[in-house]
Scaffold this motif. Structure first.
Motif, mmCIF file in Angstrom:
data_model
loop_
_atom_site.group_PDB
_atom_site.id
_atom_site.type_symbol
_atom_site.label_atom_id
_atom_site.label_comp_id
_atom_site.label_asym_id
_atom_site.label_seq_id
_atom_site.Cartn_x
_atom_site.Cartn_y
_atom_site.Cartn_z
ATOM 1 N N GLY A 88 85.119 58.743 110.755
ATOM 2 C CA GLY A 88 84.742 58.248 109.440
ATOM 3 C C GLY A 88 83.928 56.968 109.513
ATOM 4 O O GLY A 88 82.943 56.803 108.797
ATOM 5 N N LEU A 89 84.354 56.052 110.392
ATOM 6 C CA LEU A 89 83.627 54.792 110.560
ATOM 7 C C LEU A 89 82.183 55.036 110.985
ATOM 8 O O LEU A 89 81.234 54.543 110.363
ATOM 9 C CB LEU A 89 84.319 53.925 111.610
ATOM 10 C CG LEU A 89 85.588 53.180 111.199
ATOM 11 C CD1 LEU A 89 86.308 52.651 112.430
ATOM 12 C CD2 LEU A 89 85.234 52.030 110.267
ATOM 13 N N VAL A 90 82.025 55.796 112.078
ATOM 14 C CA VAL A 90 80.694 55.954 112.676
ATOM 15 C C VAL A 90 79.786 56.795 111.792
ATOM 16 O O VAL A 90 78.625 56.425 111.539
ATOM 17 C CB VAL A 90 80.814 56.572 114.082
ATOM 18 C CG1 VAL A 90 79.431 56.856 114.661
ATOM 19 C CG2 VAL A 90 81.586 55.631 115.006
ATOM 20 N N SER A 91 80.287 57.925 111.301
ATOM 21 C CA SER A 91 79.419 58.817 110.535
ATOM 22 C C SER A 91 78.984 58.181 109.219
ATOM 23 O O SER A 91 77.809 58.267 108.833
ATOM 24 C CB SER A 91 80.120 60.158 110.275
ATOM 25 O OG SER A 91 81.265 59.975 109.466
ATOM 26 N N ASN A 92 79.917 57.518 108.518
ATOM 27 C CA ASN A 92 79.517 56.945 107.230
ATOM 28 C C ASN A 92 78.706 55.664 107.407
ATOM 29 O O ASN A 92 77.843 55.353 106.579
ATOM 30 C CB ASN A 92 80.750 56.672 106.370
ATOM 31 C CG ASN A 92 80.596 57.255 104.978
ATOM 32 O OD1 ASN A 92 79.865 58.229 104.788
ATOM 33 N ND2 ASN A 92 81.264 56.668 103.987
ATOM 34 N N LEU A 93 78.966 54.908 108.478
ATOM 35 C CA LEU A 93 78.113 53.751 108.753
ATOM 36 C C LEU A 93 76.686 54.213 109.010
ATOM 37 O O LEU A 93 75.725 53.636 108.475
ATOM 38 C CB LEU A 93 78.642 52.978 109.959
ATOM 39 C CG LEU A 93 77.772 51.793 110.405
ATOM 40 C CD1 LEU A 93 77.755 50.718 109.328
ATOM 41 C CD2 LEU A 93 78.251 51.229 111.732
ATOM 42 N N ALA A 94 76.536 55.244 109.841
ATOM 43 C CA ALA A 94 75.199 55.764 110.122
ATOM 44 C C ALA A 94 74.524 56.253 108.849
ATOM 45 O O ALA A 94 73.318 56.040 108.637
ATOM 46 C CB ALA A 94 75.288 56.894 111.152
ATOM 47 N N PHE A 103 92.941 60.152 107.468
ATOM 48 C CA PHE A 103 92.455 59.350 108.588
ATOM 49 C C PHE A 103 90.942 59.174 108.516
ATOM 50 O O PHE A 103 90.418 58.076 108.720
ATOM 51 C CB PHE A 103 92.842 59.997 109.922
ATOM 52 C CG PHE A 103 94.309 59.916 110.233
ATOM 53 C CD1 PHE A 103 95.036 58.782 109.931
ATOM 54 C CD2 PHE A 103 94.957 60.983 110.855
ATOM 55 C CE1 PHE A 103 96.389 58.706 110.215
ATOM 56 C CE2 PHE A 103 96.307 60.913 111.147
ATOM 57 C CZ PHE A 103 97.031 59.777 110.820
ATOM 58 N N PHE A 104 90.239 60.259 108.221
ATOM 59 C CA PHE A 104 88.782 60.166 108.113
ATOM 60 C C PHE A 104 88.389 59.265 106.947
ATOM 61 O O PHE A 104 87.523 58.399 107.080
ATOM 62 C CB PHE A 104 88.178 61.562 107.937
ATOM 63 C CG PHE A 104 86.669 61.568 107.925
ATOM 64 C CD1 PHE A 104 85.968 61.836 109.088
ATOM 65 C CD2 PHE A 104 85.950 61.309 106.765
ATOM 66 C CE1 PHE A 104 84.573 61.843 109.101
ATOM 67 C CE2 PHE A 104 84.569 61.309 106.759
ATOM 68 C CZ PHE A 104 83.881 61.572 107.936
ATOM 69 N N ALA A 105 89.034 59.469 105.803
ATOM 70 C CA ALA A 105 88.692 58.686 104.618
ATOM 71 C C ALA A 105 88.970 57.205 104.835
ATOM 72 O O ALA A 105 88.220 56.344 104.357
ATOM 73 C CB ALA A 105 89.468 59.205 103.408
ATOM 74 N N SER A 106 90.060 56.882 105.563
ATOM 75 C CA SER A 106 90.385 55.471 105.795
ATOM 76 C C SER A 106 89.310 54.780 106.615
ATOM 77 O O SER A 106 89.060 53.578 106.436
ATOM 78 C CB SER A 106 91.736 55.363 106.509
ATOM 79 O OG SER A 106 91.655 55.900 107.830
ATOM 80 N N GLY A 107 88.666 55.511 107.512
ATOM 81 C CA GLY A 107 87.562 54.931 108.266
ATOM 82 C C GLY A 107 86.264 54.938 107.484
ATOM 83 O O GLY A 107 85.499 53.965 107.515
ATOM 84 N N GLY A 114 77.326 57.073 100.157
ATOM 85 C CA GLY A 114 78.495 56.748 100.972
ATOM 86 C C GLY A 114 79.747 57.449 100.505
ATOM 87 O O GLY A 114 80.524 57.969 101.307
ATOM 88 N N ILE A 115 79.973 57.474 99.177
ATOM 89 C CA ILE A 115 81.147 58.166 98.640
ATOM 90 C C ILE A 115 81.046 59.662 98.897
ATOM 91 O O ILE A 115 82.032 60.327 99.255
ATOM 92 C CB ILE A 115 81.290 57.889 97.136
ATOM 93 C CG1 ILE A 115 81.531 56.387 96.895
ATOM 94 C CG2 ILE A 115 82.422 58.715 96.544
ATOM 95 C CD1 ILE A 115 82.796 55.860 97.509
ATOM 96 N N ALA A 116 79.846 60.208 98.720
ATOM 97 C CA ALA A 116 79.651 61.636 98.987
ATOM 98 C C ALA A 116 79.896 61.945 100.456
ATOM 99 O O ALA A 116 80.523 62.968 100.802
ATOM 100 C CB ALA A 116 78.231 62.051 98.593
ATOM 101 N N GLY A 117 79.417 61.060 101.350
ATOM 102 C CA GLY A 117 79.655 61.266 102.773
ATOM 103 C C GLY A 117 81.129 61.184 103.110
ATOM 104 O O GLY A 117 81.632 61.946 103.951
ATOM 105 N N LEU A 118 81.838 60.257 102.463
ATOM 106 C CA LEU A 118 83.290 60.142 102.679
ATOM 107 C C LEU A 118 84.002 61.430 102.284
ATOM 108 O O LEU A 118 84.796 61.985 103.057
ATOM 109 C CB LEU A 118 83.818 58.958 101.874
ATOM 110 C CG LEU A 118 85.300 58.583 102.017
ATOM 111 C CD1 LEU A 118 85.492 57.118 101.652
ATOM 112 C CD2 LEU A 118 86.192 59.440 101.108
ATOM 113 N N LEU A 119 83.735 61.896 101.066
ATOM 114 C CA LEU A 119 84.418 63.100 100.582
ATOM 115 C C LEU A 119 84.029 64.330 101.394
ATOM 116 O O LEU A 119 84.893 65.146 101.751
ATOM 117 C CB LEU A 119 84.096 63.312 99.106
ATOM 118 C CG LEU A 119 84.717 62.296 98.141
ATOM 119 C CD1 LEU A 119 84.199 62.520 96.726
ATOM 120 C CD2 LEU A 119 86.234 62.397 98.182
ATOM 121 N N ALA A 120 82.730 64.464 101.678
ATOM 122 C CA ALA A 120 82.284 65.638 102.434
ATOM 123 C C ALA A 120 82.900 65.657 103.818
ATOM 124 O O ALA A 120 83.416 66.691 104.284
ATOM 125 C CB ALA A 120 80.756 65.641 102.536
ATOM 126 N N GLY A 121 82.888 64.502 104.498
ATOM 127 C CA GLY A 121 83.448 64.447 105.837
ATOM 128 C C GLY A 121 84.948 64.640 105.851
ATOM 129 O O GLY A 121 85.493 65.371 106.692
#
Length: 360
Positions: free
Chosen positions: A150-156, A282-286, A175-182
């Protein structure tokens, strides 16, 4: 190992430091033992006893209890503080690293037995730490890799979008869309993976389908032995097992066709919904961390720099934790995590600059 005839004041100061360190290390093992039972407790108490022998050695060289003693080393004091309050795998991992840094290798006043003890202690603590790592490896792996993804993919993602110079609201939405999608992708993938594994286990689980036919089997042909051979038993053992089952039919204690002591693999795999929920969280927290600057109203370069700082701290933390639990240098693992995360962000940021406009 021979020792000098006349110890100096520097020697005595060094012995006093060894003395307090040995006492502190023994206390660490006793605190850890107080939080454990059975064999692990006995092993930790034995380690504390061995440190007590080393303490007695330095005390004898000093000629009794000194009037003033130095403080234990910072690492040892931190271990003691953690052991008193947590008693976790982290303390054992740190103790493993501490035992690997024994000062007795080049110490002329240390006995060969003490040098050997320290080396053996490192292996003993490593073994105890390995037990703890195995107990939490599945959950820990899911937590670290989910949060790190979550950290790396959404930061990128936000770096790339932010570098194009679009409106802050668009970066926030992305960013929110990337969080939810991931997170949804991680959760769905984990659900399908665990559910499929459980279905495969169901298909391979021994059943009682043929139990009703057992009384009619031909004792000479004894095809029941083939069942056990398909489960991996050698032929002779399979035949003996089949005859045991058939001979017990009609008796007070019939031998079951399926071994009731067989381990339940489903418990090892876990539940599909629980795994999916954990992966999602876990993904969302990152993934939420890179978005925080835009959520707080920042924009442009200030938001990007803030996101880099926040994610950098998180990457350093997860890398250090991985290093501690694996017995590797925490700083090296932390820097590796940081380099990977920033490397991915740099690529997407460069692409954003290439295809967009400069950040305002």
């Amino acid at each position: 190992m021979s020792s000098p005839a006349a110890p100096t004041d520097a020697d005595r100061r060094r012995w006093a430091r060894y003395l307090v360190d040995e006492r502190a290390e023994a206390a660490v093992y006793r605190h850890l033992a107080a939080r454990r039972r059975g064999e692990e407790r006995e092993i930790l108490l034995a380690l504390a006893e061995a440190e007590g022998r080393h303490e007695a050695h330095w005390l004898a060289l000093l000629g009794g209890e000194p009037t003033r003693l130095p403080r234990a080393g910072a690492d040892t004091r931190m271990l003691g503080w953690l052991a008193r309050r947590f008693g976790s795998i982290f303390v054992l991992a740190l103790a493993q690293n501490a035992e690997a840094r024994s000062p007795y290798e080049g110490e002329p006043f240390a006995t060969p037995a003490m040098v050997a003890d320290e080396k053996v202690h490192h292996e003993v603590v490593r073994g105890l730490a390995a037990r703890g790592r195995r107990r939490l490896s599945g959950t820990f792996r899911a937590a670290v890799f989910g949060a790190n993804d979550g950290l790396v993919s959404n930061l990128a993602l936000v770096m790339g979008i932010g570098a194009t110079g679009v409106a802050p609201q668009f970066v926030l939405f992305s960013g929110i869309a990337g969080l939810l999608a991931g997170a949804l992708s991680m959760g769905a993938g984990e659900f399908v993976s665990v559910r499929s594994q459980r279905e495969l286990l169901d298909a391979t689980q021994p059943s009682d389908f043929a139990d009703d036919a057992l009384p009619d089997l031909d004792l000479d042909a004894n095809e029941l032995a083939l069942v056990y051979r398909t489960r991996g038993m050698p032929e002779v053992e399979a035949i003996a097992r089949a005859r045991e089952v058939l001979a017990s039919l009609g008796g007070p204690d019939p031998v079951p066709l399926v071994n009731p002591e067989r381990a339940d693999d489903h418990e090892v795999v876990g539940g599909a919904w629980r795994a999916a929920g954990s992966s999602f969280l876990f993904f969302a927290s990152g993934a939420i961390i890179p978005v925080l600057p835009w959520l707080l109203g920042l924009s442009g370069l200030a938001a990007i720099v803030t996101a880099l700082v926040l994610v950098g701290i998180a990457l350093l933390t997860t890398g250090a934790v991985v290093g501690l639990l694996s017995g590797a240098p925490p700083l090296r693992r932390a820097l590796r995590q940081l380099a990977i995360g920033y490397g991915a962000a740099a690529v997407t940021y460069a692409l954003g600059l290439l295809f967009g406009v400069s950040v305002g």
